[in-house]
Design an enzyme around this catalytic site. Structure first.
Site, PDB file in Angstrom:
ATOM      1  N   PRO A 199       0.830  -1.211   0.000  1.00  0.00           N
ATOM      2  CA  PRO A 199       0.000   0.000   0.000  1.00  0.00           C
ATOM      3  C   PRO A 199       0.863   1.260   0.000  1.00  0.00           C
ATOM      4  O   PRO A 199       1.846   1.357   0.736  1.00  0.00           O
ATOM      5  CB  PRO A 199      -0.787  -0.127   1.310  1.00  0.00           C
ATOM      6  CG  PRO A 199       0.093  -0.949   2.199  1.00  0.00           C
ATOM      7  CD  PRO A 199       0.817  -1.906   1.290  1.00  0.00           C
TER       8      PRO A 199
ATOM      9  N   CYS B 278       0.643  29.142 -16.651  1.00  0.00           N
ATOM     10  CA  CYS B 278       0.225  29.652 -17.953  1.00  0.00           C
ATOM     11  C   CYS B 278      -0.161  28.462 -18.831  1.00  0.00           C
ATOM     12  O   CYS B 278       0.538  28.075 -19.766  1.00  0.00           O
ATOM     13  CB  CYS B 278       1.356  30.456 -18.580  1.00  0.00           C
ATOM     14  SG  CYS B 278       0.855  31.352 -20.051  1.00  0.00           S
ATOM     15  N   GLU B 279      -1.273  27.851 -18.472  1.00  0.00           N
ATOM     16  CA  GLU B 279      -1.736  26.608 -19.099  1.00  0.00           C
ATOM     17  C   GLU B 279      -3.221  26.480 -18.812  1.00  0.00           C
ATOM     18  O   GLU B 279      -3.633  26.459 -17.654  1.00  0.00           O
ATOM     19  CB  GLU B 279      -0.980  25.421 -18.490  1.00  0.00           C
ATOM     20  CG  GLU B 279      -1.147  24.119 -19.209  1.00  0.00           C
ATOM     21  CD  GLU B 279      -0.305  24.033 -20.463  1.00  0.00           C
ATOM     22  OE1 GLU B 279      -0.825  23.496 -21.453  1.00  0.00           O
ATOM     23  OE2 GLU B 279       0.851  24.490 -20.453  1.00  0.00           O
TER      24      GLU B 279
END
Length: 431
Positions: free
Chosen positions: A291, A361-362
């Site tokens: 895990p 900036c996307e």
């Protein structure tokens, strides 16, 4: 609240692991990642105790490092006496830096380089989880070079579809990981491994995928893998010592996700395991689970500062924050769901539905869409829950944004365990 380490105090602020998140953001600034150490320890103990109780007393969990590989996690794993799953030389180096006992490390990966293989053998990694024949031969060669007999498991694909996100499914026949039973190639690689003099085939590994909210896939894996082990006993007179069932159970990211009782599920799988071993008349191998997300995800919370609330009339609202895909790319990658709070005013009358947008900036720099939240204003603290796994470990410096710090909380005490990156850190490797 989504998890029991999230509460609301008398100031209407969100608290995490008993501390006021607004006060923490003022102390450390934002973006800021928090880790609840008590919850991490609790999850490790649930898996450790459950595996010992319901499988064999030698069984144990390994923390899957890729979820969050930092020095403090390995310190905790060492203190809790569990193993680790590593997938790179960098993860091995990080664990070694805090003197984690590497004999308890399982080295994964579908393309271990010669450097990786040599480095891991030199560092005394306990087990290689071998993916393919080429790797098997290289491990044998390097083991001979360093005069060791390396313990290995072979990664076997059992042909199970756990019906989770296709990008996190790993157990189907057509997978980049492992060697499939269905095609007969698994028998071939076992035959090859048994002929080599410098490796010790201890058993097998399988992994069906992530975010499993019930035991169906694990029950299927037990049946398939133990039958495979029986067939190997008949064909090669080979007895398996270790069966590694791979990852842990799913994590609750949003209210619609179910609660899961890990111990009860381990008990269920353990019962199936015992019955199948008895019916097949084979030796009972010790069981390992790996895990990662299941241990650290809901132990994490990320805090941001709201820069603006913008309404595009007739379309939607945007909450802009001072972080985003650089510290949490999971929505961009997987369209992942998150629960988000205005930590400064959790319960407010002025609820709005908004998209939580990052600063990059996307246009795809989104943390979550259609979030109901108390309407924030500039300076409010925005909290994103369940960010302990695959957030910091997948973070980047896109747009030359520095990675945030990580603060650990234990017994209501807070301390920095990962420093905030500086501008100097951004250029330290550049000439």
């Amino acid at each position: 609240m989504l998890h029991n380490n999230l509460q609301i105090n008398e100031k209407n602020h969100l608290t995490f692991a008993g501390l006021d998140t607004v006060e923490l953001s003022q102390k450390y600034n934002t973006p800021l990642m928090l880790l609840d150490v008590a919850k991490i320890r609790d999850k490790m103990r649930i898996y450790k105790n459950g595996l010992e109780k319901y499988f064999t007393k030698e069984s144990f969990p390994c923390y899957a490092s890729k979820a969050l590989s930092i020095r403090e996690i390995y310190r905790i794993a060492k203190e809790e006496n569990i193993g680790i799953d590593v997938v790179s030389s960098g993860e091995i180096f990080t664990a070694k830096s805090v003197d984690f006992p590497l004999e308890k490390a399982f080295f994964h990966g579908n393309n271990k380089t010669d450097f990786d293989i040599e480095y891991a053998i030199k560092q005394g990694v306990g087990f290689f989880v071998v993916d393919n024949v080429e790797e098997l031969l290289r491990v044998d060669n390097f083991s001979q070079k360093f005069n060791v007999k390396q313990n290995i498991l072979l990664r076997i694909t059992p042909g199970i579809d756990p019906h989770t996100n296709a990008k996190i499914t790993t157990g189907q026949v057509d997978s980049k990981f492992g060697t499939p039973i269905e095609t007969g190639q698994a028998f071939d690689i076992v035959s090859k491994a048994l002929q080599l003099k410098n490796v010790n085939l201890k058993g097998f590994h399988c992994h069906v995928g992530s975010q499993c909210f019930d035991s169906t896939a694990f029950l299927d894996a037990v049946e398939i893998m133990l039958t495979f082990i029986k067939d190997l006993k008949v064909t090669f007179n080979y007895e398996c010592d270790v069966l590694n069932l791979g990852g842990g159970y799913g994590v609750r990211y949003v209210e619609k996700d179910p609660f899961i009782n890990i111990e009860e599920n381990l008990k269920l799988v353990g019962k199936k395991f015992d019955e199948t071993v008895k019916n097949l008349n084979i030796k009972k191998p010790l069981v390992v689970m790996e895990p990662g997300r299941s241990i650290v995800a809901d132990s994490g919370l990320t805090l941001y500062t709201c820069g603006s609330f913008k309404t595009i009339e007739g379309y939607k609202n945007y909450v802009s924050i001072d972080g985003g895909m650089t510290d949490n790319p999971r929505f961009a990658l997987y369209n992942s769901s998150y629960t988000i709070y205005n930590a400064s005013r959790v319960n407010g009358q002025d609820k709005v539905v908004a998209t939580i947008a990052g600063r990059c900036c996307e246009s795809g720099d989104i943390i979550q869409e259609n979030v109901e939240i108390t309407k924030p204003t500039r300076g409010d603290i925005i909290a994103v829950a369940v960010t302990g796994a695959y957030n910091y470990s997948m973070a980047s410096n896109y747009n030359r944004i520095t990675r945030p710090p990580i603060v650990a909380i234990e017994n209501k005490n807070d301390k920095i365990i990962v420093k905030r990156e500086s501008f100097e850190d951004l250029i330290k490797n550049e000439l």
